[in-house]
Write an enzyme that holds these catalytic residues in place. Sequence first.
Site, mmCIF file in Angstrom:
data_model
loop_
_atom_site.group_PDB
_atom_site.id
_atom_site.type_symbol
_atom_site.label_atom_id
_atom_site.label_comp_id
_atom_site.label_asym_id
_atom_site.label_seq_id
_atom_site.Cartn_x
_atom_site.Cartn_y
_atom_site.Cartn_z
ATOM 1 N N CYS A 195 7.653 10.929 53.527
ATOM 2 C CA CYS A 195 8.474 10.355 54.590
ATOM 3 C C CYS A 195 8.950 11.424 55.562
ATOM 4 O O CYS A 195 9.812 11.157 56.407
ATOM 5 C CB CYS A 195 9.674 9.617 54.000
ATOM 6 S SG CYS A 195 10.767 10.667 53.018
ATOM 7 N N GLU A 200 9.974 10.467 36.875
ATOM 8 C CA GLU A 200 11.035 10.234 37.858
ATOM 9 C C GLU A 200 12.271 11.006 37.433
ATOM 10 O O GLU A 200 12.618 11.030 36.261
ATOM 11 C CB GLU A 200 11.346 8.740 37.959
ATOM 12 C CG GLU A 200 12.625 8.371 38.683
ATOM 13 C CD GLU A 200 12.648 8.865 40.126
ATOM 14 O OE1 GLU A 200 13.710 9.357 40.562
ATOM 15 O OE2 GLU A 200 11.608 8.762 40.812
ATOM 16 N N TYR A 254 7.491 11.475 40.982
ATOM 17 C CA TYR A 254 8.598 10.918 41.766
ATOM 18 C C TYR A 254 8.354 9.406 41.819
ATOM 19 O O TYR A 254 8.347 8.782 42.878
ATOM 20 C CB TYR A 254 8.650 11.519 43.168
ATOM 21 C CG TYR A 254 8.531 13.030 43.196
ATOM 22 C CD1 TYR A 254 9.637 13.848 43.051
ATOM 23 C CD2 TYR A 254 7.280 13.634 43.349
ATOM 24 C CE1 TYR A 254 9.520 15.231 43.077
ATOM 25 C CE2 TYR A 254 7.156 15.013 43.365
ATOM 26 C CZ TYR A 254 8.271 15.807 43.224
ATOM 27 O OH TYR A 254 8.139 17.174 43.244
ATOM 28 N N ASP A 292 5.190 10.995 45.550
ATOM 29 C CA ASP A 292 6.004 10.440 46.633
ATOM 30 C C ASP A 292 7.374 11.105 46.550
ATOM 31 O O ASP A 292 8.358 10.487 46.139
ATOM 32 C CB ASP A 292 6.104 8.925 46.466
ATOM 33 C CG ASP A 292 6.839 8.257 47.627
ATOM 34 O OD1 ASP A 292 7.180 8.948 48.603
ATOM 35 O OD2 ASP A 292 7.085 7.039 47.554
#
Length: 463
Positions: free
Chosen positions: A420, A341, A317, A393
């Site tokens: 996150c 990605e 990612y 991530d």
Amino acid sequence: MTHSTIDQRAAEPRIVELRIGAPAHGGHCVARHEGRVVFVRHALPGELVRARLTESAEEARFWRADTVEVLEASEHRVPHFWAAADALAAAAAGRAPVGGAEFGHAELGHQRELKGRIFREQLVRLGRTDPDGAGFAGVEVPAGERADGLGWRTRAAFSVDEAGRLAMNAFRSNELVPVREMPLAVDAVNALRLWELPLRGLARVEVAVPSDGGAPLVLFVEHDGGAPGLADRAAKRLAEGVSAAAITQKGGSASDGRGTLRRLRGRTWLGERAAGHSYRVTGEGFWQIHRLAADTLAAAVLQDLDPRPGQRLADLYAGAGLFTAPLAEAVGAAGLVLSIEGAPGTSRDARRNLHGVPQAQVVQGRVEKTLARALQERAEAGGDGKLDGVVLDPPRTGAGKMAVRQIAQAGPARISYVSCDPASFARDLADFAREGYRLEKVRVLDLYPHTHHMETVGLLVRA
């Protein structure tokens, strides 16, 4: 009497009196009403409030509510810094508050205490992991953060209401609330004075500013099938030195990478610098929102992975290559960094940023499928198909079981997990544990002051 939700408009919204309990993930606190769990926004633990039920179907497992009046206030309650997001002022004016600053009524120190409690609860309940054993000592503040927790957003997205006014959405609602300044944004965003532009007929406006200053990039998102030339008119009103691009698309948001990027003036990308490297990020690409996040997270990842010359690593990612570039520098020409990605536009950014770095292999595709294929191809070419370390991530939803399994099969000794969302981090942590990994170290960073969000960097090692 049967009570309906507000959205059903079958009855007046119901107001209930609630004693507020523990904080919950998602920007809520937990309360109970006649045995029913109610998730309440804009309240603090211990308070007695009057709250308007926003979701209250009788068959629902829980209800939702917004605080409209505080009867007994917490000692940690402060006046909200942003009128548009102030739930009490909004209720008095008969409107909803905008989302995105749901902790603005709490002292900053108390916000971080609440986030720490939420992180601990998620890790124990979903991750089956003791955070104390991984060195968790509370939510950290990045070096250089403003004392008031404002002025940190380098990216902001706005809607446009039917009257052509700059606006933002209320929480879980299509209701648009007109806004002017956005206190969470860096000064360069507000200096554009987007609310003064001719926006009638446009769908959205998105703005990005380089973390170290410089010319902003503004994206005007036109309604699909709308009248042409609206974005051009708004762009002409912008100050000199501002790049502007229009995006014509079918559904979604401008940051999805869907649709056609059309340059109106200037350039359609930003120059960013972090971890000693320069990056090019297009309007449809991804970069960290907080002005300090890129350097802070890159330093944490490098510390966790401790990359050495000749090692084989993967950046999953990977975005525009924030972590790939310093990792590739560390492993040198004899090493390898596989950079994966999923978003095509963002992957193109990574290719540009890593051009001329032969040890960085940029691949576009879904991580759970692409990683296995790339390692298999490497094995068929004479390698062993294994990795020394991994950084991931993922988006807010997390990596998921399949990606975790693929990562574990690559056999990395060290995994740096940047997240996150504490709930998806905890769920993935449990999956990694089943694959033989344990959480050795964890840091929680307050990269989103005045919101419920937090950033986690965890080091996983083979048990």
